[in-house]
Scaffold this motif. Structure first.
Motif, short mmCIF file in Angstrom:
data_model
loop_
_atom_site.label_atom_id
_atom_site.label_comp_id
_atom_site.label_asym_id
_atom_site.label_seq_id
_atom_site.Cartn_x
_atom_site.Cartn_y
_atom_site.Cartn_z
N THR A 45 0.75 -0.92 0.01
CA THR A 45 -0.10 0.13 0.12
C THR A 45 0.85 1.62 0.06
N THR A 46 1.69 1.51 0.63
CA THR A 46 3.45 2.48 1.14
C THR A 46 3.71 2.05 -0.34
N LEU A 47 3.70 1.08 -1.22
CA LEU A 47 4.83 1.37 -2.25
C LEU A 47 4.46 1.47 -3.80
N ILE A 48 2.50 0.89 -4.00
CA ILE A 48 1.76 1.72 -4.77
C ILE A 48 0.43 2.57 -5.21
N GLU A 49 0.57 3.35 -4.91
CA GLU A 49 -0.61 4.25 -4.77
C GLU A 49 -2.05 3.94 -4.78
N GLU A 50 -1.67 3.76 -5.85
CA GLU A 50 -2.91 3.56 -6.65
C GLU A 50 -3.83 2.19 -6.65
N GLY A 51 -2.84 1.15 -5.77
CA GLY A 51 -3.22 0.00 -5.40
C GLY A 51 -4.48 0.15 -4.02
N HIS A 52 -5.19 -1.06 -3.81
CA HIS A 52 -6.19 -1.66 -2.73
C HIS A 52 -5.31 -2.65 -2.55
N PHE A 53 -5.34 -3.03 -1.11
CA PHE A 53 -4.15 -4.48 -0.89
C PHE A 53 -5.10 -4.54 0.39
N ASP A 54 -5.01 -5.65 0.86
CA ASP A 54 -4.77 -6.08 2.44
C ASP A 54 -3.62 -6.03 2.90
N ALA A 55 -4.18 -5.22 4.52
CA ALA A 55 -2.78 -4.96 5.40
C ALA A 55 -2.13 -5.88 5.20
N ALA A 56 -3.23 -7.27 6.48
CA ALA A 56 -3.22 -8.60 6.63
C ALA A 56 -2.87 -9.95 5.31
N GLY A 57 -2.98 -8.72 4.89
CA GLY A 57 -2.34 -10.32 3.52
C GLY A 57 -1.17 -9.91 3.14
N GLU A 58 -1.13 -11.26 1.97
CA GLU A 58 0.16 -11.33 2.30
C GLU A 58 0.60 -11.43 -0.25
N TYR A 59 1.06 -10.38 -0.55
CA TYR A 59 1.15 -10.92 -2.05
C TYR A 59 2.62 -11.18 -2.43
N HIS A 60 2.55 -11.52 -3.69
CA HIS A 60 4.17 -12.04 -4.71
C HIS A 60 4.28 -10.48 -5.22
N LEU A 61 4.98 -10.40 -5.56
CA LEU A 61 5.84 -8.83 -6.28
C LEU A 61 6.90 -9.28 -7.36
N VAL A 62 6.55 -9.34 -8.76
CA VAL A 62 7.59 -9.22 -9.62
C VAL A 62 8.48 -8.28 -9.77
N MET A 63 9.36 -8.52 -9.78
CA MET A 63 10.40 -7.11 -10.09
C MET A 63 11.84 -7.34 -10.84
N SER A 64 11.63 -7.05 -11.90
CA SER A 64 13.00 -6.76 -12.85
C SER A 64 14.54 -6.79 -12.42
N ALA A 65 15.16 -7.39 -12.72
CA ALA A 65 16.10 -7.08 -12.11
C ALA A 65 16.96 -5.86 -11.89
N ASP A 66 16.38 -4.82 -12.87
CA ASP A 66 17.10 -3.23 -11.96
C ASP A 66 15.68 -3.34 -11.08
N GLY A 67 15.26 -3.71 -10.45
CA GLY A 67 14.11 -3.23 -9.87
C GLY A 67 13.01 -2.23 -9.26
N THR A 68 12.67 -2.75 -11.22
CA THR A 68 11.00 -2.25 -11.13
C THR A 68 10.26 -3.34 -11.39
N PRO A 69 8.92 -3.01 -10.55
CA PRO A 69 7.93 -4.24 -10.24
C PRO A 69 6.94 -4.07 -11.86
N LEU A 70 7.41 -5.36 -12.30
CA LEU A 70 6.00 -5.58 -13.33
C LEU A 70 4.66 -6.67 -13.04
N MET A 71 5.05 -6.81 -11.43
CA MET A 71 3.14 -7.45 -11.18
C MET A 71 3.22 -8.10 -9.88
N VAL A 72 1.66 -7.74 -9.22
CA VAL A 72 1.44 -8.22 -8.36
C VAL A 72 0.25 -9.01 -8.30
N ALA A 73 1.07 -9.20 -7.60
CA ALA A 73 -0.81 -11.40 -7.65
C ALA A 73 -0.93 -11.47 -6.03
N ASP A 74 -1.49 -12.29 -5.77
CA ASP A 74 -2.26 -12.39 -4.63
C ASP A 74 -1.89 -14.40 -4.07
#
Length: 94
Positions: A45-74
């Motif tokens: 929630t602090t990293l992706i302002e327009e996203g709405h994430f359950d604060a208690a949930g755990e997600y999987h963040l896919v990032m490129s080697a240079d640190g760019t977020p590519l996708m988020v999934a639950d």
């Protein structure tokens, strides 16, 4: 204290990727290499302002080697499905 066996030490020596700096890792492939990191919803929630994430949930963040977020999934299944359509190599984190 944890002690590695001789075979574990030998395997680490044979794998130069385990000793790369962040810049060296990014230079490997930029958008062709990615890694997956488990991230709590409260942090997302602090990293992706327009996203709405359950604060208690755990997600999987896919990032490129240079640190760019590519996708988020639950789920890991959603990540695997997305990756199957991409031309991206996945590196493991240790």
């Amino acid at each position: 204290m944890m002690d590695k066996s001789n075979s574990d030490l030998h395997a680490d020596e044979l794998n130069p990727l385990k000793h790369l700096t962040r810049a060296q890792f990014a230079a490997l492939g930029g958008d062709a290499v990615a890694y997956i990191k488990a991230v709590p919803g409260a942090l997302l929630t602090t990293l992706i302002e327009e996203g709405h994430f359950d604060a208690a949930g755990e997600y999987h963040l896919v990032m490129s080697a240079d640190g760019t977020p590519l996708m988020v999934a639950d789920t890991t299944e959603a990540v695997a499905e997305w990756l199957s359509d991409q031309r991206i190599g996945v590196a493991t984190l240790h």
